[in-house]
Design a protein around this motif. Structure first.
Motif, PDB file in Angstrom:
ATOM      1  N   UNK A  47       0.681  -1.090   0.030  1.00 61.79           N
ATOM      2  CA  UNK A  47      -0.029   0.055   0.134  1.00 61.79           C
ATOM      3  C   UNK A  47       0.768   1.225   0.082  1.00 61.79           C
ATOM      4  N   UNK A  48       0.278   2.524  -0.108  1.00 59.94           N
ATOM      5  CA  UNK A  48       0.956   3.706  -0.181  1.00 59.94           C
ATOM      6  C   UNK A  48       1.223   4.161   1.197  1.00 59.94           C
ATOM      7  N   UNK A  49       2.102   4.910   1.410  1.00 63.76           N
ATOM      8  CA  UNK A  49       2.652   5.492   2.737  1.00 63.76           C
ATOM      9  C   UNK A  49       1.233   5.767   3.936  1.00 63.76           C
ATOM     10  N   UNK A  50       1.390   5.416   4.856  1.00 64.09           N
ATOM     11  CA  UNK A  50       0.346   5.664   5.882  1.00 64.09           C
ATOM     12  C   UNK A  50       0.878   6.812   6.931  1.00 64.09           C
ATOM     13  N   UNK A  51       2.209   6.869   7.106  1.00 63.08           N
ATOM     14  CA  UNK A  51       2.810   7.865   7.963  1.00 63.08           C
ATOM     15  C   UNK A  51       3.859   8.401   7.189  1.00 63.08           C
ATOM     16  N   UNK A  52       4.520   9.572   7.784  1.00 66.36           N
ATOM     17  CA  UNK A  52       5.778  10.192   7.085  1.00 66.36           C
ATOM     18  C   UNK A  52       7.018   9.553   7.213  1.00 66.36           C
ATOM     19  N   UNK A  53       7.443   8.917   8.300  1.00 63.25           N
ATOM     20  CA  UNK A  53       8.543   8.499   8.383  1.00 63.25           C
ATOM     21  C   UNK A  53       8.856   7.163   7.628  1.00 63.25           C
ATOM     22  N   UNK A  54       9.792   7.284   6.553  1.00 66.31           N
ATOM     23  CA  UNK A  54       9.945   6.184   5.615  1.00 66.31           C
ATOM     24  C   UNK A  54      10.434   4.690   6.379  1.00 66.31           C
ATOM     25  N   UNK A  55      11.208   4.884   7.487  1.00 62.81           N
ATOM     26  CA  UNK A  55      11.684   3.485   8.067  1.00 62.81           C
ATOM     27  C   UNK A  55      10.260   3.356   8.466  1.00 62.81           C
ATOM     28  N   UNK A  56       9.644   3.859   9.406  1.00 64.79           N
ATOM     29  CA  UNK A  56       8.095   3.237  10.057  1.00 64.79           C
ATOM     30  C   UNK A  56       7.256   2.606   9.059  1.00 64.79           C
ATOM     31  N   UNK A  87      11.706   7.508  -8.563  1.00 63.89           N
ATOM     32  CA  UNK A  87      12.963   7.698  -8.436  1.00 63.89           C
ATOM     33  C   UNK A  87      13.625   9.010  -9.384  1.00 63.89           C
ATOM     34  N   UNK A  88      12.778   9.606  -9.833  1.00 64.28           N
ATOM     35  CA  UNK A  88      13.200  10.860 -10.471  1.00 64.28           C
ATOM     36  C   UNK A  88      12.768  12.014  -9.412  1.00 64.28           C
ATOM     37  N   UNK A  89      11.705  11.805  -8.751  1.00 58.69           N
ATOM     38  CA  UNK A  89      11.281  13.053  -7.843  1.00 58.69           C
ATOM     39  C   UNK A  89      11.620  13.156  -6.376  1.00 58.69           C
ATOM     40  N   UNK A  90      11.894  11.730  -5.900  1.00 53.90           N
ATOM     41  CA  UNK A  90      12.171  11.675  -4.428  1.00 53.90           C
ATOM     42  C   UNK A  90      13.659  10.942  -4.286  1.00 53.90           C
ATOM     43  N   UNK A  91      14.503  11.409  -3.359  1.00 55.83           N
ATOM     44  CA  UNK A  91      15.895  11.054  -3.192  1.00 55.83           C
ATOM     45  C   UNK A  91      15.864   9.599  -2.717  1.00 55.83           C
ATOM     46  N   UNK A  92      16.604   8.787  -3.285  1.00 50.53           N
ATOM     47  CA  UNK A  92      16.697   7.483  -3.143  1.00 50.53           C
ATOM     48  C   UNK A  92      17.075   7.020  -1.815  1.00 50.53           C
ATOM     49  N   UNK A  93      17.686   7.951  -0.897  1.00 49.53           N
ATOM     50  CA  UNK A  93      17.636   7.596   0.532  1.00 49.53           C
ATOM     51  C   UNK A  93      16.457   7.252   1.159  1.00 49.53           C
ATOM     52  N   UNK A  94      15.367   7.822   0.908  1.00 48.05           N
ATOM     53  CA  UNK A  94      13.918   7.575   1.271  1.00 48.05           C
ATOM     54  C   UNK A  94      13.685   6.163   0.846  1.00 48.05           C
ATOM     55  N   UNK A 121       6.757   4.857 -10.286  1.00 46.32           N
ATOM     56  CA  UNK A 121       5.427   5.385 -10.209  1.00 46.32           C
ATOM     57  C   UNK A 121       5.559   6.731  -9.300  1.00 46.32           C
ATOM     58  N   UNK A 122       4.427   7.519  -9.865  1.00 49.39           N
ATOM     59  CA  UNK A 122       4.355   8.733  -9.110  1.00 49.39           C
ATOM     60  C   UNK A 122       4.107   8.771  -7.478  1.00 49.39           C
TER      61      UNK A 122
END
Ligand code: CO
Length: 326
Positions: A47-56, A87-94, A121-122
């Motif tokens: 699913x799409x992100x449900x919280x802000x923190x990528x690790x969580x 990959x084009x709009x968000x840093x790969x570290x996320x 994907x967007x």
């Protein structure tokens, strides 16, 4: 609006006798018998992100995907990453953090990630296809409940309300942290306790909310359910946020799907109905046990999991899948 359940009902069915459980039975995962002692158990969720923190987010997505294996009493062995990422709009570290969260959670479950697939994907999406093993004669189906069984819930509800308020920047940070802690928690200990106590049936509480999953379990078992609102555990802040109107879009869809099946006592507020139908992410197990087995379940539940007795199942002629709320 397209009805997903309707589409899924028309999937081609396999006549393979080795298929012991799966979508056609209303189960969380598919079970495929390999020999007399062992069966494969498989499920996929993302699913799409449900919280802000990528690790969580990675941890929650993995715990959620693993949950369908636990809900049937299986043991996860290996998992494949399913990833969509801009990959084009968000840093790969996320993306690295998301994958680290997922990998750490799978490792905690005693399983391994052995590959996966990523597409551009967007909007990010993440989850797992999980494969495990289960005993062909000891798995816990959703259709096995018996009249008189108690209903036990192992995590508090309200993740949909809190995530919605979080997106609107109105949820207290402490409430979000507590919701993340619960959503990240594996259902492994609850599964162990349910097997030890001889559960008749189980499912995990996810997108259809407590009421939706309960109704489906009851319908599959040919029974009606009763639920005691005062016994339903809630995440801190969930009731206040529901009263303040932070209701996810999926709640009404869940209630609409139950039209004609709910009997609600007059003193139950609409915020409670919203919470009972609140779409959950990585929710707890909903386990059915004979009355006498409840103490055994309570005794073997460990860690942070709950053993909240929230209701019971009864035989009601012509009312399979109906839920009475008081
Ligand atoms: Co499930």
């Amino acid at each position: 609006m397209a009805d997903l359940a309707h589409v899924l009902r028309h999937l081609p069915r396999t006549a393979d006798q080795r298929l012991l459980a799966g979508a056609a039975f209303g189960d969380d995962a598919a079970i495929y018998q390999l020999n007399a002692e062992i069966a494969l158990i498989q499920s996929v969720d993302f699913f799409a992100p449900i919280v802000d923190d990528p690790y969580s987010y990675g941890q929650i997505a993995a715990a959620n995907a693993l949950s369908d294996i636990y809900a049937m009493g299986g043991q996860p062995l290996v998992a494949l990453n399913i990833v969509a990422f801009p990959l084009k709009s968000l840093p790969s570290s996320i993306l690295q953090e998301i994958l680290k969260g997922g990998s750490d959670k799978v490792q905690e479950a005693g399983a391994s990630i052995i590959g996966g697939h990523t597409i551009e994907d967007d909007e990010p999406k993440y989850g797992l296809a999980v494969t495990g093993t289960v005993s062909p004669d000891r798995f816990v189906p959703s259709a096995g409940a018996k009249a008189g069984d108690r209903l036990i819930l192992t995590k508090p509800i309200g993740t949909g309300v809190i995530a919605t308020a979080g997106k609107e920047r109105t949820a207290p940070p402490g409430d979000i942290d507590e919701a993340i802690r619960w959503m990240s928690a594996l259902n492994r200990d609850a599964a162990t306790a349910m097997l030890a106590a001889g559960a008749h049936a189980a499912t995990d509480v996810t997108g259809f909310g407590l009421l939706g999953h309960l109704s489906e379990l009851a319908r599959a078992s040919g029974l009606a359910a009763e639920i005691d609102v005062s016994a339903v555990p809630l995440l801190p802040g969930a009731l206040e946020l529901a009263r303040a109107g932070h209701i996810p879009g999926g709640t009404q869809t869940n209630l609409d799907a139950l039209r004609g099946k709910l009997k609600v006592a007059g003193d139950i507020g609409s915020e409670w109905l919203s919470l009972l139908a609140d779409p959950q992410t990585s929710g707890g197990l909903l386990v059915t046990l004979p009355d006498g087995a409840v103490p055994a379940f309570e005794a073997s539940i460990t860690g942070q999991m709950l053993a909240a007795v929230v209701g019971k199942l009864e035989a009601r002629e012509g009312r399979a899948g109906h839920v009475q709320i008081s």
